[in-house]
Scaffold this motif. Structure first.
Motif, PDB file in Angstrom:
ATOM      1  N   GLY A 115       0.829  -1.197   0.000  1.00  0.00           N
ATOM      2  CA  GLY A 115       0.000   0.000   0.000  1.00  0.00           C
ATOM      3  C   GLY A 115       0.861   1.244   0.000  1.00  0.00           C
ATOM      4  N   ASP A 116       0.623   2.113   0.980  1.00  0.00           N
ATOM      5  CA  ASP A 116       1.349   3.377   1.049  1.00  0.00           C
ATOM      6  C   ASP A 116       2.512   3.336   2.020  1.00  0.00           C
ATOM      7  N   LEU A 117       2.904   2.147   2.447  1.00  0.00           N
ATOM      8  CA  LEU A 117       4.086   1.984   3.293  1.00  0.00           C
ATOM      9  C   LEU A 117       5.046   1.014   2.628  1.00  0.00           C
ATOM     10  N   ALA A 118       6.325   1.230   2.872  1.00  0.00           N
ATOM     11  CA  ALA A 118       7.362   0.336   2.350  1.00  0.00           C
ATOM     12  C   ALA A 118       8.528   0.360   3.319  1.00  0.00           C
ATOM     13  N   TYR A 119       9.349  -0.674   3.238  1.00  0.00           N
ATOM     14  CA  TYR A 119      10.565  -0.662   4.046  1.00  0.00           C
ATOM     15  C   TYR A 119      11.678  -1.391   3.316  1.00  0.00           C
ATOM     16  N   VAL A 120      12.904  -1.024   3.688  1.00  0.00           N
ATOM     17  CA  VAL A 120      14.077  -1.745   3.222  1.00  0.00           C
ATOM     18  C   VAL A 120      14.916  -2.099   4.446  1.00  0.00           C
ATOM     19  N   VAL A 121      15.510  -3.272   4.388  1.00  0.00           N
ATOM     20  CA  VAL A 121      16.489  -3.714   5.378  1.00  0.00           C
ATOM     21  C   VAL A 121      17.770  -3.934   4.595  1.00  0.00           C
ATOM     22  N   GLN A 122      18.861  -3.335   5.072  1.00  0.00           N
ATOM     23  CA  GLN A 122      20.102  -3.432   4.314  1.00  0.00           C
ATOM     24  C   GLN A 122      21.307  -3.264   5.220  1.00  0.00           C
ATOM     25  N   TYR A 123      22.445  -3.666   4.696  1.00  0.00           N
ATOM     26  CA  TYR A 123      23.729  -3.358   5.303  1.00  0.00           C
ATOM     27  C   TYR A 123      24.297  -2.183   4.515  1.00  0.00           C
ATOM     28  N   GLU A 124      24.872  -1.228   5.233  1.00  0.00           N
ATOM     29  CA  GLU A 124      25.530  -0.105   4.592  1.00  0.00           C
ATOM     30  C   GLU A 124      26.988  -0.092   5.027  1.00  0.00           C
ATOM     31  N   HIS A 125      27.867   0.042   4.051  1.00  0.00           N
ATOM     32  CA  HIS A 125      29.306   0.073   4.303  1.00  0.00           C
ATOM     33  C   HIS A 125      29.800   1.462   3.899  1.00  0.00           C
ATOM     34  N   ILE A 126      30.245   2.229   4.891  1.00  0.00           N
ATOM     35  CA  ILE A 126      30.626   3.616   4.696  1.00  0.00           C
ATOM     36  C   ILE A 126      32.137   3.759   4.821  1.00  0.00           C
ATOM     37  N   LEU A 127      32.774   4.341   3.807  1.00  0.00           N
ATOM     38  CA  LEU A 127      34.185   4.750   3.878  1.00  0.00           C
ATOM     39  C   LEU A 127      34.195   6.266   3.907  1.00  0.00           C
ATOM     40  N   PHE A 128      34.961   6.858   4.826  1.00  0.00           N
ATOM     41  CA  PHE A 128      34.944   8.302   4.969  1.00  0.00           C
ATOM     42  C   PHE A 128      36.195   8.780   5.714  1.00  0.00           C
ATOM     43  N   PHE A 129      36.390  10.051   5.682  1.00  0.00           N
ATOM     44  CA  PHE A 129      37.430  10.703   6.471  1.00  0.00           C
ATOM     45  C   PHE A 129      36.725  11.536   7.539  1.00  0.00           C
ATOM     46  N   PRO A 130      37.018  11.304   8.811  1.00  0.00           N
ATOM     47  CA  PRO A 130      36.459  12.209   9.820  1.00  0.00           C
ATOM     48  C   PRO A 130      36.954  13.618   9.524  1.00  0.00           C
ATOM     49  N   PRO A 131      36.105  14.636   9.682  1.00  0.00           N
ATOM     50  CA  PRO A 131      36.540  16.010   9.385  1.00  0.00           C
ATOM     51  C   PRO A 131      37.845  16.359  10.108  1.00  0.00           C
ATOM     52  N   GLY A 132      38.779  16.931   9.353  1.00  0.00           N
ATOM     53  CA  GLY A 132      40.058  17.341   9.915  1.00  0.00           C
ATOM     54  C   GLY A 132      41.082  16.232  10.048  1.00  0.00           C
ATOM     55  N   THR A 144      17.303  -0.317   8.899  1.00  0.00           N
ATOM     56  CA  THR A 144      15.923  -0.479   8.472  1.00  0.00           C
ATOM     57  C   THR A 144      15.376   0.916   8.214  1.00  0.00           C
ATOM     58  N   THR A 145      14.839   1.132   7.024  1.00  0.00           N
ATOM     59  CA  THR A 145      14.264   2.423   6.668  1.00  0.00           C
ATOM     60  C   THR A 145      12.819   2.200   6.244  1.00  0.00           C
ATOM     61  N   VAL A 146      11.917   3.005   6.808  1.00  0.00           N
ATOM     62  CA  VAL A 146      10.488   2.917   6.499  1.00  0.00           C
ATOM     63  C   VAL A 146      10.110   4.143   5.676  1.00  0.00           C
ATOM     64  N   PHE A 147       9.349   3.913   4.617  1.00  0.00           N
ATOM     65  CA  PHE A 147       8.895   4.964   3.712  1.00  0.00           C
ATOM     66  C   PHE A 147       7.372   5.024   3.712  1.00  0.00           C
ATOM     67  N   ARG A 148       6.845   6.222   3.460  1.00  0.00           N
ATOM     68  CA  ARG A 148       5.394   6.401   3.326  1.00  0.00           C
ATOM     69  C   ARG A 148       5.143   7.235   2.071  1.00  0.00           C
ATOM     70  N   ARG A 149       4.117   6.837   1.325  1.00  0.00           N
ATOM     71  CA  ARG A 149       3.727   7.632   0.152  1.00  0.00           C
ATOM     72  C   ARG A 149       2.936   8.837   0.622  1.00  0.00           C
ATOM     73  N   GLU A 150       3.426  10.006   0.247  1.00  0.00           N
ATOM     74  CA  GLU A 150       2.755  11.257   0.573  1.00  0.00           C
ATOM     75  C   GLU A 150       2.431  11.964  -0.737  1.00  0.00           C
ATOM     76  N   ALA A 151       1.857  13.131  -0.652  1.00  0.00           N
ATOM     77  CA  ALA A 151       1.485  13.864  -1.873  1.00  0.00           C
ATOM     78  C   ALA A 151       2.691  14.069  -2.786  1.00  0.00           C
ATOM     79  N   ALA A 152       3.872  14.262  -2.207  1.00  0.00           N
ATOM     80  CA  ALA A 152       5.086  14.489  -3.000  1.00  0.00           C
ATOM     81  C   ALA A 152       5.784  13.188  -3.395  1.00  0.00           C
ATOM     82  N   GLY A 153       5.189  12.032  -3.070  1.00  0.00           N
ATOM     83  CA  GLY A 153       5.791  10.740  -3.389  1.00  0.00           C
ATOM     84  C   GLY A 153       6.322  10.066  -2.135  1.00  0.00           C
ATOM     85  N   TRP A 154       7.148   9.044  -2.319  1.00  0.00           N
ATOM     86  CA  TRP A 154       7.715   8.315  -1.184  1.00  0.00           C
ATOM     87  C   TRP A 154       8.609   9.238  -0.366  1.00  0.00           C
ATOM     88  N   ARG A 155       8.470   9.156   0.951  1.00  0.00           N
ATOM     89  CA  ARG A 155       9.304   9.914   1.877  1.00  0.00           C
ATOM     90  C   ARG A 155       9.719   9.007   3.029  1.00  0.00           C
TER      91      ARG A 155
END
Length: 171
Positions: A115-132, A144-155
């Motif tokens: 319906g108007d709800l969705a979710y994703v479950v994932q692993y995220e691997h981040i490479l970065f430099f801490p500032p400075g 886990t990220t949950v999305f809802r369909r709103e007037a502007a689309g998925w949010r």
């Protein structure tokens, strides 16, 4: 481990509640297909926005969130769950400021649209430099990220991330 299980239970309850309030777990094939295609487009925009987020600029990610009072964010850095757009917005700004020159790879575990709800479950691997700093760091998150369909689309309406990638016995 308990926090991840709680997040999955919360997602299941959201999807059940959405199904039991008229949206139904199985929409017409074409409507459900359109929702799934729209969610794919949202995930592509989110991936592009993440490039900026992990470079210390939160604006593009924040634009993809619902700005409603019922949004929540349980970030990987810990702390209380941010509730409401004002608090979530500030938390996203703070989190993004912890990164520079970053990149993200995603391993999708599950993606569900109901319906108007969705979710994703994932692993995220981040490479970065801490500032400075001149030394690259790595973070691996369960998300886990949950999305809802709103007037502007998925949010995005909820995100839960943690670094508990290793299974540990409860003692």
């Amino acid at each position: 481990m308990k926090s991840f299980q709680h997040a999955l239970v919360a997602v299941a309850l959201l999807l059940w509640a959405n199904a039991s309030h008229g949206a139904g777990p199985v929409a017409a094939d074409d409507a459900q297909g359109n929702r799934a295609a729209d969610l794919e487009a949202m995930l592509a925009r989110y991936a592009d926005a993440a490039k900026q987020f992990y470079d210390g600029r939160s604006g593009a990610v924040k634009a993809l969130w619902s700005h409603a009072d019922d949004v929540t964010l349980s970030g990987a850095a810990g702390g209380e769950t941010a509730k409401g757009w004002r608090n979530v917005s500030m938390r996203l700004d703070w989190a993004s400021a912890q990164f520079s020159r970053g990149s993200k790879q995603v391993e999708l575990i599950q993606k569900t649209v109901s319906g108007d709800l969705a979710y994703v479950v994932q692993y995220e691997h981040i490479l970065f430099f801490p500032p400075g700093k001149n030394t690259q760091s790595r973070r691996d998150y369960r998300v886990t990220t949950v999305f809802r369909r709103e007037a502007a689309g998925w949010r995005v309406v909820h995100r839960h991330a943690d670094m508990q990638m290793a299974r540990e016995a409860i003692r």
